[in-house]
Design an enzyme around this catalytic site. Structure first.
Site, short mmCIF file in Angstrom:
data_model
loop_
_atom_site.label_atom_id
_atom_site.label_comp_id
_atom_site.label_asym_id
_atom_site.label_seq_id
_atom_site.Cartn_x
_atom_site.Cartn_y
_atom_site.Cartn_z
N HIS A 56 4.41 42.55 25.26
CA HIS A 56 3.39 42.33 24.07
C HIS A 56 2.65 41.12 24.45
O HIS A 56 2.59 40.38 25.31
CB HIS A 56 4.30 41.76 23.00
CG HIS A 56 5.31 42.57 22.42
ND1 HIS A 56 6.15 42.45 21.32
CD2 HIS A 56 5.54 43.88 22.68
CE1 HIS A 56 6.89 43.56 21.02
NE2 HIS A 56 6.51 44.38 21.86
N GLU A 58 1.53 38.40 23.03
CA GLU A 58 2.26 36.87 23.25
C GLU A 58 2.82 36.64 24.58
O GLU A 58 2.69 35.62 25.09
CB GLU A 58 3.02 36.75 22.16
CG GLU A 58 2.61 36.87 20.61
CD GLU A 58 2.70 38.22 19.97
OE1 GLU A 58 2.84 38.21 18.91
OE2 GLU A 58 2.86 39.17 20.86
N CYS A 86 6.86 39.04 16.73
CA CYS A 86 8.33 39.85 16.58
C CYS A 86 9.27 39.01 16.83
O CYS A 86 8.97 37.91 17.45
CB CYS A 86 8.27 41.16 17.21
SG CYS A 86 8.47 41.01 19.11
N CYS A 89 9.27 37.81 20.62
CA CYS A 89 8.06 36.98 21.05
C CYS A 89 8.45 35.31 20.30
O CYS A 89 8.10 34.49 20.89
CB CYS A 89 6.67 37.53 20.55
SG CYS A 89 6.31 38.82 21.39
#
Length: 146
Positions: A56, A58, A86, A89
């Protein structure tokens, strides 16, 4: 000079990262990490490119910032991200002890807050910076997939 370095300015840089993800047919989410008004890390979704569910935006930015700083803690750093992180993260952000997270758009279904997850007690959270622009790129991406 510092008036140039506003939340809008940095969120636009995160939105640029989201556009890079879009060019790769990835979910268009972007993130940057700032320390002392300097961008020290950038990231965008790479889950399809790397065949890695953990890639992701992040996570890419957190890893890059930790490498830049030479340590795992991101104290005195701010993450700018185009969509609410999410739970995965958020967990990484918790352990990084990042000082501030600026989020453009909420994710009512998969965002960490709707799942009852909290960041580190000292982490400040701010919502809504460039929310419309950051939401629009996601809406258009998912419309094109249906």
């Amino acid at each position: 000079m510092n008036e140039l370095f506003t939340d809008d300015y940095f969120m636009r840089k995160a939105l640029d990262e989201a556009h890079y993800a879009l060019e790769k047919d990835e979910v268009p989410i972007g993130a940057i990490i700032v320390s002392n008004n300097k961008i020290i890390a950038k990231g965008h979704n790479l889950t399809e490119t790397l065949t890695d569910v953990t890639a992701h935006a992040e996570m890419q930015a957190i890893t890059s910032a930790a490498n830049y700083l030479g340590g795992k803690y991101l104290k005195n750093c701010t993450l700018y991200v185009t969509l609410e992180p999410c739970t995965m993260c958020a967990g990484a952000l918790y352990w990084s002890q990042i000082s501030k997270v600026v989020i453009a758009a909420k994710d009512e279904k998969r965002g960490f807050l709707s799942n009852g997850i909290k960041l580190h007690p000292k982490t400040e959270i701010q919502f809504g910076v460039l929310e419309n622009e950051c939401s629009e790129i996601l809406i258009e991406f998912f419309k094109s997939k249906r």
